[in-house]
Design an enzyme around this catalytic site. Structure first.
Site, short mmCIF file in Angstrom:
data_model
loop_
_atom_site.label_atom_id
_atom_site.label_comp_id
_atom_site.label_asym_id
_atom_site.label_seq_id
_atom_site.Cartn_x
_atom_site.Cartn_y
_atom_site.Cartn_z
CG ASP A 93 8.15 -7.78 33.07
OD1 ASP A 93 8.40 -8.83 33.69
OD2 ASP A 93 8.49 -6.65 33.47
CB SER A 121 13.98 -5.20 37.58
OG SER A 121 13.69 -6.53 37.89
CG HIS A 148 11.97 -8.17 33.40
ND1 HIS A 148 11.15 -7.37 34.16
CD2 HIS A 148 13.16 -8.21 34.08
CE1 HIS A 148 11.79 -6.96 35.24
NE2 HIS A 148 13.02 -7.45 35.20
#
Length: 333
Positions: free
Chosen positions: A273, A175, A303
């Protein structure tokens, strides 16, 4: 596609839905202020980890404080694959890793991240150096990439004494940490050209202009404008109010003028995501620049669901994929 068939909106993996339902009772609502959100998110991580029986492996670790020029020092934690530190000169690969948390929450002390680092170091037989970079908005860009760069340089300088090899360095992140990992590879190319053998990017955020975010698969009831608004809120906390800062290649590696001479990459994305577009566009950019890249999209995943090893089968597959790639970096593989 067979004649007469129609596009099917992506569906959430049933295992992910079951996992989300299982942990929902342990998640307290997060307040809107950054410090309060960070505190409650940490409490939620502790509560969920306890409910799921997450128990960090008994692995040897050591902590160090690394100075950073013109920015706050950064704490790093070294994870060895066994219960004792690996002897100096053993030549193991070293993965320098940056946790994910939207630039604003999480850290190496979170139970879930600490357990993941211990498990990966053990299963892959490598050394992991995890950097506890600063949170936004208290610290803003470029503090974080500079801290991560300093952690990488520290790992390179101390590789042999950590039981690793300076010739087998990998950089990874998830991320926001994937954004920072990609930024470190650009910084390395531009500043030092250390021999990085792999960049591992998991659901990475790579374009902070939100230009590649793809909300189509998230939810039929989640308009793209809502997803982009939430993304821009986190970006502003990280880079401030100057929109030009989002185009800086060390903030948005996908927007760099050139991706040539970067390390080989394994990029993992999830179908549901919004950041899927970032990771897949980066894979194409690397490939176009002549960089060896493998990109894997996990169908039906969100995600965060690939972090739910032991609960979501696709997360277990992702873990084995990553471990296999990291084990290939060993001299004895």
């Amino acid at each position: 596609m067979p004649r007469g068939s129609r596009y099917r909106r992506p569906m959430l993996d049933r295992a992910v839905a079951a996992h989300e339902a299982e942990i929902a009772p342990f998640l307290a609502p997060e307040p809107s202020d950054p410090a309060g959100r960070r505190r409650v998110a940490g409490e939620n991580d502790t509560a969920v980890s306890a409910a799921l029986g997450v128990s960090p492996r008994d692995s040897a670790t050591a902590e160090h404080t690394v100075p950073v020029s013109d920015h706050p020092d950064v704490r790093v934690r070294v994870y060895w694959p066994g219960p004792e530190p690996t002897p100096p000169g053993s030549g193991l690969p070293i993965l320098v890793y940056f946790y994910g948390g939207g630039f604003t929450i999480a850290g190496i002390d979170w139970v879930s991240w600490d357990a993941r680092f211990r498990e990966r170091a053990h299963d892959a037989g490598i050394v992991i150096v995890a950097a506890d970079y600063a949170h936004a908005p208290e610290q803003r860009f470029p503090a974080q990439p500079e801290q991560c760069w300093s952690a990488f340089e520290w790992a390179f300088a101390h590789a042999e004494e950590l039981g690793g090899s300076a010739d087998r360095l990998a950089v990874g992140g998830a991320s926001s940490g994937g954004d920072l990992a990609a930024a470190v590879t650009l910084l390395n190319r531009d500043r030092a050209a250390r021999p990085v053998v792999l960049q591992l990017l998991e659901n990475p955020a790579l374009d902070l202009t939100i230009g590649h975010a793809d909300a189509r698969g998230v939810s039929a009831g989640m308009p793209g404008v809502i997803v982009r608004k939430a993304g821009r809120m986190l970006v502003r906390q990280y880079i401030g109010d100057d929109p030009k800062a989002a185009r800086n290649p060390y903030a948005s590696p996908l927007l760099a003028d050139s991706h040539a001479d970067l390390p080989p990459a394994l990029i993992i994305t999830s179908e549901l995501d919004p950041l899927r577009g970032d990771g897949e566009a980066y894979a194409r950019a690397l490939s176009d620049a002549g960089v060896d890249v493998t990109a894997v999209r996990f169908v039906g995943q969100t995600h965060g669901s690939l972090g739910a090893t032991g609960s979501v089968p696709s997360a277990d597959v992702a873990h084995r994929l990553i471990v296999t790639e990291l084990r290939r970096l060993r001299a004895d593989s």
